[in-house]
Design an enzyme around this catalytic site. Structure first.
Site, PDB file in Angstrom:
ATOM      1  N   SER A 101      15.053   3.909  91.901  1.00  0.00           N
ATOM      2  CA  SER A 101      15.949   5.034  92.234  1.00  0.00           C
ATOM      3  C   SER A 101      17.147   4.821  92.990  1.00  0.00           C
ATOM      4  O   SER A 101      18.078   5.615  93.178  1.00  0.00           O
ATOM      5  CB  SER A 101      15.269   6.313  92.762  1.00  0.00           C
ATOM      6  OG  SER A 101      14.403   6.844  91.749  1.00  0.00           O
ATOM      7  N   SER A 122      16.783   8.458  90.845  1.00  0.00           N
ATOM      8  CA  SER A 122      17.001   9.731  91.319  1.00  0.00           C
ATOM      9  C   SER A 122      18.156  10.006  92.636  1.00  0.00           C
ATOM     10  O   SER A 122      18.587  11.204  92.766  1.00  0.00           O
ATOM     11  CB  SER A 122      15.716  10.487  91.892  1.00  0.00           C
ATOM     12  OG  SER A 122      15.411   9.694  93.048  1.00  0.00           O
ATOM     13  N   LYS A 155      20.840  10.852 101.196  1.00  0.00           N
ATOM     14  CA  LYS A 155      20.218  11.749 100.072  1.00  0.00           C
ATOM     15  C   LYS A 155      19.268  13.122 100.511  1.00  0.00           C
ATOM     16  O   LYS A 155      18.889  12.862 101.737  1.00  0.00           O
ATOM     17  CB  LYS A 155      19.177  10.743  99.128  1.00  0.00           C
ATOM     18  CG  LYS A 155      18.587  11.345  97.926  1.00  0.00           C
ATOM     19  CD  LYS A 155      17.720  10.171  97.415  1.00  0.00           C
ATOM     20  CE  LYS A 155      16.961  10.601  96.172  1.00  0.00           C
ATOM     21  NZ  LYS A 155      15.928   9.492  95.491  1.00  0.00           N
TER      22      LYS A 155
END
Length: 486
Positions: free
Chosen positions: A183, A159, A84
């Protein structure tokens, strides 16, 4: 990964590399080929923001040199990993999905990344995310939304949607995400893969760009429970660079694969099965619970009475901490700088241009609840209720419940642009935010599909008892087999 003969699981990739059946370069090259085939970049899924194939292949070559004589066994030898974009790496940019850090390359690396590399993993790219991890759909990224590989008209969740999409699309068997309110688990559910949030302190947060420090976790995505287990094994453990990391010993989570369910008590919290829950999701959860019962588990109805307060509590505490953490992005130290009228003007111009609407909204909300006139009324009260949520879980586990099982999300993946109302979007995390507030481990596993869209079931366990959680997840995955993806 689509190339013929290339293993799809992390363990098989590592075994092939260590045994000499395949080279790390071949496996990494196949990962890039798969990314190209599924259009993982901005012209397609928009899952991967930054990558460098030449550098990744050179790193894979170095892995090969480390095991050249077969005497060294690395847990993730040659395994391609996606990361990420809010987790620091030394080479690829760490932009947090934001224009304010566009192109920024960190001078240091996250402990989790260092441990992955030490185990032989190869980072093949940084993945798209909601700006500064603020969102539930990966539509808030400054670089455009990520699309769900199973239905590109829908969101992958957020996210950490880019990492979830990279695993679901078969580009990598393991990816790292971050969790502040769900997330990792929510996008795992939307994409039909496994997502794990460890206990707060189990994995070092060093190198994770802070959103809400008391809620943030680094989590792991895997195509299977075993992929997630091996990934977490590698990155877990005490880190002197993170004072909040725990020095409690970590277990070998993969040994949970054969743990029997006989005598295990699985709690079914009534607050996670409200009357308005989609009956199709309820049916799949009931099927999963029946499957656990058939394997020897005892199912017990329990109550977590403060569950309905999780979202309002979360959206006071998280923005409050974010308003403090994001103050550092002002144009003076790193990232974007927009010239303004004096120092204050530069701050205003940089932050106004650099931050998107959702980040701005949360900074304003956080500043408000921390202000002198409202601190006690909002922030202090939210922390008191957070303590009650923690006590709910403590009491349930102390009553003899080993793990809890709930839906991961109240819906399947929704269409891009379908949730314009921020509060409606926030409710996507209604079943996941409690675990972050309490700091307990939780994970999502696929339990079936509705009209072709995946549904996730969630396990929650006592603090630092990830092994027990994995044992239940392995058993359910093995029992459902193909049914989990139908």
């Amino acid at each position: 990964m689509s190339a013929a003969g290339v293993p799809t699981s992390a363990a098989a990739c590592a075994e092939a590399t260590c045994s000499g059946t395949m080279t790390a370069r071949e496996i990494v090259r196949a990962s890039f080929a798969r990314a190209s085939a599924v259009k993982a970049g901005p012209d397609g899924l928009n899952a991967i923001l930054w990558s460098d194939e030449a550098e990744a292949l050179e790193e894979a070559r170095a892995v090969g040199r480390r095991i050249v004589d077969g005497s060294v066994r690395l847990a993730l030898a040659g395994v391609p990993i996606a990361v990420k974009d809010n987790i620091a790496t030394l080479s690829l940019p760490t932009s947090c999905g934001s224009r304010i850090l566009e192109g920024y390359v960190s001078p240091y690396e996250a402990t989790a990344i260092t441990r992955l590399r030490r185990a032989g993993a190869v980072v093949i790219g940084k993945t798209n995310c909601d700006e500064f991890a603020m969102g539930s759909s990966t539509e808030n990224s400054a670089f455009g939304p990520t699309r769900n590989p199973l239905d590109p008209s829908r969101v992958p969740g957020g996210s950490s949607g880019g990492s979830a999409a990279a695993v679901a699309a078969g580009i990598v068997p393991i990816a790292l995400g971050s969790e502040t309110g769900g997330s990792v688990r929510q996008p795992a559910a939307f994409c039909g893969i496994v997502g794990v949030k460890p206990t707060y302190g189990r994995v070092s947060r060093y190198g994770l760009v802070a959103f809400a420090s008391s809620l943030d976790h680094i989590g792991v995505f895997g195509r299977t429970v075993d992929d997630a287990a091996i990934g977490l094994e590698v990155i877990a453990g005490r880190d002197s660079l993170d004072s909040t990391s725990s020095d409690l010993p970590t277990a070998s989570y993969r040994t949970a694969v054969d743990a029997p369910l006989k005598g295990v008590v699985v709690g079914r919290p009534k607050e996670y099965f409200p009357e308005h829950l989609d009956p199709r999701i309820r049916e799949l959860c009931d099927r999963a619970l029946d499957t656990l019962r058939e394997r020897g588990a005892t199912i017990r109805d329990v109550s977590l009475p403060h569950t309905d307060l999780a979202i309002p509590v979360y959206y006071i505490i998280a923005p409050a901490e974010a308003s403090s953490n994001l103050a550092r992005f002002d144009g003076a130290r790193y990232g974007l700088r927009i010239t303004g009228d004096g120092l204050r003007g530069m701050y205003e111009a940089t932050r106004s241009r650099g931050f998107g609407p959702e980040v701005t909204r949360r900074i304003l909300l956080g500043t408000y609840v921390l202000s002198a006139g409202y601190y006690d009324a909002y922030y202090t009260k939210a922390q008191e209720v957070r303590g009650q949520i923690v006590e709910d879980f403590r009491a349930v586990f102390a009553s003899g419940v080993d793990v809890l099982f709930t839906p991961t999300t109240p819906t399947t993946a929704f269409p891009l642009g379908a949730k314009a109302d921020p509060y409606e979007m926030y409710l996507s995390d209604i079943f996941t935010a409690t675990a972050n507030l309490a700091g307990i481990p939780a994970m999502s596993v696929p339990i079936g599909r509705i009209e072709g869209l995946p549904v996730g079931g969630q396990f929650l366990a006592p603090h630092f008892d990830e092994h027990r959680m994995f044992s239940a997840a392995y058993a359910l995955e093995r029992a459902l087999a193909g049914e989990a993806h139908r």
